[in-house]
Enzyme design. Structure first.
Site: not given
Length: 338
Positions: A78-80
């Site tokens: 998942k994106d930061k």
């Protein structure tokens, strides 16, 4: 060398917007079709994280429970720069880890805890639910018009720029391995670089189809994929009306290859487009085949389901569901410039 600005299906949007001003502007929640067993060797944790990568959370969790990182698994990264929920599994057969259900650290916390008889891995996810906030939207009417278009027609199913690393760094590494013969011992990194290379070639093929306005049409010799499935068949007709109807009904999609050892399924016009790309990138193709990669197929059309939107004084909140392996940014780039 590696331009990631792929051609758009609906032209450059009129509207501009600000995206990811805050992590809460990009919310992602994992979706599973089944249920966890409630028992088994694996502790399964629902994690909420903000401003951290999945790997950073895994390392933090491993330290807190005093477990090797290799015992912690997940179904997807998942994106930061986002607020996300996802599930992690910890291999702990017959073991009770006191207080694990209430663990938290800067940037993440545990929301739920149960058990399962299998570890999490890619393929477990059915999809992801996105809630996206676009600020300072300059042309709301153009944005709404485009939303209505993609509801029914979908968008090109490109791999998002995240796949290729910062400034295309994963592609540079892939070039070193595939063409220059550099050795990489770390299997995870090697796999990541190969995935980037295959995704790049897939995007190149799909971009040719977008330029020719054939990305969502069944060409003679095309591989056709059932939506939501890995099942495929070859189109042996030119502009088959029945097949066009099935595409319009979101039942099937033309597909493009993720390169590897080929079963020589595709033929005709579709094959020529693929061969044009492969001829230009023959060294990469040879390297992927020598490393044992098998050809796979990915649908050309990405459908964003359950699309909803709310507009409030230049701010637009979008909500939609994408299948696992799809990128929200390839939907957004057809809606606004950000």
């Amino acid at each position: 060398m590696y331009s990631l600005d792929w051609p758009r299906a609906y032209g450059i949007p009129n509207s501009t917007a600000t995206f990811k001003l805050f992590p809460e502007d990009f919310q992602v929640n994992e979706l599973f079709e089944g249920q966890f067993s409630g028992e088994g060797e694996h502790i399964v944790l629902k994690i909420e994280k903000r401003g951290l990568t999945t790997e950073e959370v895994v390392k933090s969790l491993a330290r807190l429970i005093n477990k090797p990182i290799k015992l912690i698994s997940y179904a997807g990264l998942k994106d930061k720069q986002a607020l996300t929920t996802q599930w992690l599994s910890v291999h702990a057969p017959g073991e009770i880890i006191d207080g694990i259900e209430t663990l938290e650290a800067p940037g993440w916390r545990i929301l739920e805890c149960t058990r399962h008889n299998k570890k999490l891995k890619p393929g477990f996810l059915s999809g992801n639910h996105f809630i996206i906030t676009l600020r300072n939207v300059s042309d709301e009417s153009d944005l709404v018009h485009r939303i209505e278009q993609i509801k029914f027609k979908g968008v090109p199913n490109y791999f998002g720029e995240q796949r290729f690393g910062r400034d295309g760094g994963n592609l540079i590494k892939a070039e070193e391995i595939l063409v220059q013969g550099r050795k990489v011992k770390d299997r995870f990194l090697k796999g990541m670089y190969f995935s980037a290379a295959r995704s790049w070639l897939y995007n190149l093929i799909l971009s040719r189809r977008v330029k020719e306005s054939s990305w969502n049409l069944p060409l003679l010799g095309d591989v056709i994929q059932l939506v939501g499935s890995n099942s495929i068949f070859v189109n042996d007709k030119s502009m088959d009306e029945q097949l066009l109807q099935r595409i319009g009904d979101k039942d099937v999609s033309p597909a493009s290859p993720l390169p590897g050892r080929s079963k020589n399924l595709v033929k005709g016009t579709a094959l020529q487009i693929i061969n044009d790309v492969y001829e230009e990138w023959s060294a990469w193709l040879d390297g992927l085949e020598k490393n044992g990669l098998e050809e796979a197929w990915r649908a050309n059309i990405l459908y964003a389901e359950q699309i909803e939107y709310r507009i409030n004084q230049g701010t637009v909140e979008l909500s939609f569901v994408l299948p696992a392996g799809a990128y929200a940014t390839v939907v957004l780039r057809e809606l606004v410039q950000y």
